[in-house]
Scaffold this active site. Structure first.
Site, PDB file in Angstrom:
ATOM      1  N   ASN A  11      39.673  12.788 -39.456  1.00 52.25           N
ATOM      2  CA  ASN A  11      39.101  13.628 -40.708  1.00 52.25           C
ATOM      3  C   ASN A  11      38.739  14.865 -40.805  1.00 52.25           C
ATOM      4  OD1 ASN A  11      37.031  12.617 -39.175  1.00 52.25           O
ATOM      5  ND2 ASN A  11      35.558  12.970 -40.938  1.00 52.25           N
ATOM      6  N   ARG A  34      34.154   8.260 -40.117  1.00 56.50           N
ATOM      7  CA  ARG A  34      32.706   7.820 -40.157  1.00 56.50           C
ATOM      8  C   ARG A  34      32.036   8.385 -41.391  1.00 56.50           C
ATOM      9  NH1 ARG A  34      29.355   8.679 -34.903  1.00 56.50           N
ATOM     10  NH2 ARG A  34      27.690   7.524 -36.131  1.00 56.50           N
ATOM     11  N   TYR A 139      30.116  14.967 -21.369  1.00 57.63           N
ATOM     12  CA  TYR A 139      31.298  15.219 -22.210  1.00 57.63           C
ATOM     13  C   TYR A 139      32.327  15.391 -20.975  1.00 57.63           C
ATOM     14  CZ  TYR A 139      34.608  17.443 -25.174  1.00 57.63           C
ATOM     15  OH  TYR A 139      35.576  17.874 -25.900  1.00 57.63           O
ATOM     16  N   LYS A 143      35.810  12.850 -20.512  1.00 56.00           N
ATOM     17  CA  LYS A 143      37.031  13.603 -20.826  1.00 56.00           C
ATOM     18  C   LYS A 143      38.004  13.130 -19.635  1.00 56.00           C
ATOM     19  CE  LYS A 143      36.766  14.455 -25.277  1.00 56.00           C
ATOM     20  NZ  LYS A 143      37.673  13.946 -26.207  1.00 56.00           N
TER      21      LYS A 143
END
Length: 233
Positions: A11, A34, A139, A143
């Site tokens: 989105n 979301r 993070y 990843k």
């Protein structure tokens, strides 16, 4: 018939650019969100942290558009903090969304791809997963985990005609980076050999190739799209 693609977190930012690129390539595209769904794409609400939510979202896409041929696992969050003061909930939340979210959506679509003996899976990781990143231990770990997951799946799914590849974006102009102070942005840009930020559309070009028929002999690859930022990593 047009192939069906599902882009998680489609989105905004990189996910939205990818979704629009795949749609321009003639695919029927669904995105998960979301909040704030895009008006120009078929969108299903989904929280990748919730297995039931993932299950319902995938079912809705399959019933509306057809079986999923292309999955782009893009959903991700950050909760940056120096590791010494990073709480376990903040570490776990990032792992749950970024790495476990990729696991959940892949798990939801992979059996149908195996049955059809074809499919494309693309994980959107990060250069942080290759180089590490100060203040982003959670993070970077998530990843890096995506890269290990993708390469393992590439081995498992190759006999079924399903390819699994990873794109590792670097310093990209998105909603997550636009809020940074100018001095911080200038400092990061100075470390990029090409001397500039990338765009979400440039990431989408690479994802578009990996999702295409033209990438049929590419699997298990990790493609940094980072202006050279990860050179030497």
């Amino acid at each position: 018939m047009s192939r069906v693609a599902l882009v998680t977190g489609g989105n905004r930012g990189i996910g939205l650019a990818v979704a629009r690129r795949l749609a321009a390539d003639g695919m029927k595209v669904a995105v998960t969100y979301r909040s704030d769904p895009p008006s120009d794409l078929f969108a299903v609400q989904c929280d990748v942290r919730d297995p039931e939510s993932v299950h319902h979202a995938v079912n809705e896409v399959e019933q509306t558009l057809g079986g999923i041929d292309v999955l782009v696992a893009n959903s991700g969050i950050t909760r940056d903090r120096a590791f010494a003061v990073m709480s376990e909930p903040d570490f776990a939340a990032v792992m749950d969304t970024n790495l476990m979210g990729a696991y959940r959506v892949t798990r939801a679509v992979v059996r149908e791809m195996m049955r059809k003996r074809e499919g494309r899976i693309v994980f959107v990781s990060s250069v942080a997963g290759l180089t590490g990143s100060v203040g982003q231990a959670n993070y970077a770990s998530s990843k890096a985990g995506m890269i290990g997951l993708a390469r393992s799946l590439a081995l498992e799914l190759s006999p079924y005609g399903v390819t699994v590849n990873t794109v590792a974006p670097g310093w990209v102009d998105t909603d997550m980076t636009v809020r940074l102070p100018e001095k911080v942005k200038e400092g990061i840009t100075s470390q990029v050999p090409l001397g500039r930020q990338g765009s979400a559309e440039e990431i989408a070009e690479v994802v578009g190739f990996l999702a295409s028929e033209g990438s049929s002999y590419v699997t298990g690859a990790v493609l940094p799209v980072d202006g050279g930022l990860s050179l030497g990593a």
